[in-house]
Design an enzyme around this catalytic site. Structure first.
Site, PDB file in Angstrom:
ATOM      1  N   PRO A 267      38.002  36.856  41.241  1.00  0.00           N
ATOM      2  CA  PRO A 267      37.432  35.610  41.776  1.00  0.00           C
ATOM      3  C   PRO A 267      36.616  35.899  43.033  1.00  0.00           C
ATOM      4  O   PRO A 267      37.164  36.271  44.063  1.00  0.00           O
ATOM      5  CB  PRO A 267      38.671  34.764  42.082  1.00  0.00           C
ATOM      6  CG  PRO A 267      39.772  35.741  42.261  1.00  0.00           C
ATOM      7  CD  PRO A 267      39.466  36.920  41.401  1.00  0.00           C
ATOM      8  N   ASP A 443      37.026  39.870  46.957  1.00  0.00           N
ATOM      9  CA  ASP A 443      37.968  39.486  45.904  1.00  0.00           C
ATOM     10  C   ASP A 443      39.008  38.551  46.524  1.00  0.00           C
ATOM     11  O   ASP A 443      39.829  38.976  47.340  1.00  0.00           O
ATOM     12  CB  ASP A 443      38.629  40.737  45.325  1.00  0.00           C
ATOM     13  CG  ASP A 443      39.523  40.434  44.122  1.00  0.00           C
ATOM     14  OD1 ASP A 443      39.895  39.264  43.933  1.00  0.00           O
ATOM     15  OD2 ASP A 443      39.849  41.379  43.371  1.00  0.00           O
ATOM     16  N   HIS A 444      38.971  37.286  46.106  1.00  0.00           N
ATOM     17  CA  HIS A 444      39.831  36.283  46.744  1.00  0.00           C
ATOM     18  C   HIS A 444      41.296  36.411  46.329  1.00  0.00           C
ATOM     19  O   HIS A 444      42.151  35.689  46.871  1.00  0.00           O
ATOM     20  CB  HIS A 444      39.321  34.879  46.411  1.00  0.00           C
ATOM     21  CG  HIS A 444      39.531  33.886  47.514  1.00  0.00           C
ATOM     22  ND1 HIS A 444      40.168  34.195  48.695  1.00  0.00           N
ATOM     23  CD2 HIS A 444      39.201  32.577  47.625  1.00  0.00           C
ATOM     24  CE1 HIS A 444      40.216  33.140  49.475  1.00  0.00           C
ATOM     25  NE2 HIS A 444      39.640  32.135  48.851  1.00  0.00           N
ATOM     26  N   ARG A 445      41.601  37.302  45.405  1.00  0.00           N
ATOM     27  CA  ARG A 445      43.000  37.524  45.068  1.00  0.00           C
ATOM     28  C   ARG A 445      43.731  38.246  46.192  1.00  0.00           C
ATOM     29  O   ARG A 445      44.929  38.031  46.417  1.00  0.00           O
ATOM     30  CB  ARG A 445      43.118  38.347  43.775  1.00  0.00           C
ATOM     31  CG  ARG A 445      42.640  37.642  42.526  1.00  0.00           C
ATOM     32  CD  ARG A 445      42.691  38.565  41.323  1.00  0.00           C
ATOM     33  NE  ARG A 445      41.820  39.733  41.500  1.00  0.00           N
ATOM     34  CZ  ARG A 445      41.679  40.705  40.597  1.00  0.00           C
ATOM     35  NH1 ARG A 445      42.387  40.658  39.473  1.00  0.00           N
ATOM     36  NH2 ARG A 445      40.862  41.709  40.810  1.00  0.00           N
ATOM     37  N   VAL A 447      41.886  39.081  49.359  1.00  0.00           N
ATOM     38  CA  VAL A 447      41.249  38.804  50.652  1.00  0.00           C
ATOM     39  C   VAL A 447      41.088  37.297  50.784  1.00  0.00           C
ATOM     40  O   VAL A 447      40.363  36.673  50.002  1.00  0.00           O
ATOM     41  CB  VAL A 447      39.877  39.504  50.753  1.00  0.00           C
ATOM     42  CG1 VAL A 447      39.228  39.181  52.105  1.00  0.00           C
ATOM     43  CG2 VAL A 447      40.015  41.005  50.569  1.00  0.00           C
TER      44      VAL A 447
END
Length: 473
Positions: A267, A443-445, A447
């Protein structure tokens, strides 16, 4: 006369020149059949999904055959060149001794035809008796066509022929089945005369009726598919005068697969910041005059790379990767800094190994070598593996910024826009300043917004006040 044996021919197979590669395209052959080669001599150049690589031959000999022409994509492990290592000169001799041996082999086998099925004519006579018992007895022969009802009493009144007529009567009798079973057969449209009974004394059961229905529904399936089979798909017609089609392979194919995988796996979140880099541009000019940087390439990208490395040191959690298989976040204590480079074969991203441990002059030297090697098309597959964070400089094309996609396995990528002279409020007054826009995708998983914002803010702060490099590094 000197001839080559098959034992003297060595097959050189397409190696895996990069970790996990499955194929490579032969770009150019440097040898031809009949040429003499030595151990370590480059025989061809191939393009993998990573880069163009020259392949050396691992032995001495004479080239016997090139198995594939230039432009062919070959799977790893497939033989691409045959070399005679015996020192002989003949090329076409091995076929001569092989032919007589193969022609003589069938002769001894012909003496044992029974083992292979030759010369035995009794097989046809053994199959015919299967139909023989029905016509061997002369008495039931006229009874076979006498299917109508009057034929049955004639056979019963003749005492001498009753035993012969008895086998014909049962198929014409009413099938044995209980009323519920008959109703079930009627409802399902099943003729009981076609059902094979499995109950005691030849009684048809409910299971027999269902089995008959199942057999009936299964039978039409191939008949339905048959008409669709012969319809061929129309061959596509292209107007070559109005369009050109380029096969997707090599670096472009690998890039496309990686970007699709990245876009639909991680994501992405992208944040932007516009920065006054006037002081950074002045520092670039000062470093160009510094003796410590003599002969080195000094440009804004060098200081941007150093600023990102300092920001990562201050916020180490961003230098990580997501392990989907083990459901773990892998924090990395080293930075392999990727630099996106546009080449004639497509976009590649080689990386500077252990960039976090390099001084500014060492980083400048590494950047110069990386760019020069990429432009020559000589970047090795190993140089493009193991990256942790990447910088893409879209500003060289006059673009303000973009929303870059992550390289697979990495947590962040920084896009650098064009540096332009713009009106900017500086010390309370509007002045012309050197300004650029930075975009950080992550990467929003692993960060979150806070961590990503801190990293981007640190990079911007260093570029606004490059003296922070001395205090933060």
């Amino acid at each position: 006369m000197t001839t080559m044996t098959e034992a003297s021919v060595r097959e050189f197979k397409m190696p895996d020149v990069g970790e996990g590669l499955t194929e490579a395209e032969i770009l150019k052959w440097y040898v031809q059949p009949g040429d003499t080669v030595t151990d370590g001599q480059v025989v061809c150049e191939v393009e993998t999904a990573k880069a163009a690589v020259e392949l050396p031959i691992p032995y001495d000999g004479v080239v016997r055959e090139l198995h594939f022409p230039e432009g062919t994509t070959v799977d790893v492990g497939t033989s691409i060149i045959a070399v005679d290592v015996s020192g002989g000169t003949a090329v076409a001799a091995p076929a001569a001794p092989a032919a007589p041996e193969r022609q003589e082999e069938p002769k001894p086998q012909g003496r044992q035809p029974v083992l292979v099925g030759y010369g035995v004519a009794t097989s046809s006579t053994r199959r015919r008796p299967r139909k023989g018992p029905e016509t061997a007895t002369p008495v039931p022969a006229p009874a076979a066509p006498a299917v109508p009802a009057p034929a049955a009493p004639a056979g019963l009144n003749g005492h001498g022929t009753a035993p012969a007529a008895a086998p014909v009567a049962p198929p014409q009798e009413r099938p044995l089945a209980k009323p519920p079973v008959r109703k079930l057969a009627k409802d399902l449209g099943v003729d009981l005369a076609t059902v094979t009974p499995s109950g005691p004394d030849g009684i048809i059961t409910r299971e027999d009726v269902h089995a008959a229905v199942a057999a009936r529904t299964e039978a039409p399936e191939p008949a339905v598919e048959a008409p669709a089979a012969p319809t061929p798909a129309p061959a596509p017609v292209y107007d070559t005068a109005r369009e050109t089609r380029v096969p997707v392979k090599g670096v472009r194919k690998a890039t496309a697969a990686a970007m699709v995988g990245s876009a639909f796996t991680a994501p992405h979140v992208t944040e932007f910041v516009t920065v006054d880099v006037t002081r950074t541009m002045r520092l670039v000019e000062e470093l160009k005059q510094d003796k410590e940087f003599a002969g080195l390439r000094v440009n804004p990208l060098l200081l941007i790379a150093k600023a990102l490395l300092v920001a990562i040191r201050r916020n180490p959690d961003i230098n990580a990767s997501w392990d989907e298989a083990n459901q773990e976040i892998v924090l990395k204590h080293y930075v392999n800094l990727g630099i996106a480079a546009a080449t004639p074969r497509g976009l590649i991203v080689p990386n500077i190994k252990d960039a976090h441990a390099k001084t500014l002059p060492q980083l400048a030297e590494a950047l110069g070598d990386l760019v020069a090697t990429a432009r020559e098309g000589k970047t090795s597959p190993g140089a493009m593996q193991g990256g942790t964070v990447t910088i893409t400089n879209v500003g060289v094309f006059g673009v303000d910024t973009g929303t870059p996609l992550l390289n697979p396995g990495e947590s962040a990528i920084l896009a650098v826009g064009a540096i332009k002279l713009q009106p900017w409020v500086h010390k309370g007054k509007v002045k012309p300043r050197q300004v650029t826009t930075l975009a950080l995708s992550f990467d929003h998983r692993l960060v979150d917004g806070e961590l990503g914002s801190k990293v981007l803010a640190d990079v911007a702060a260093i570029l606004e006040q490059p003296k922070r490099l001395m205090t933060w590094a």
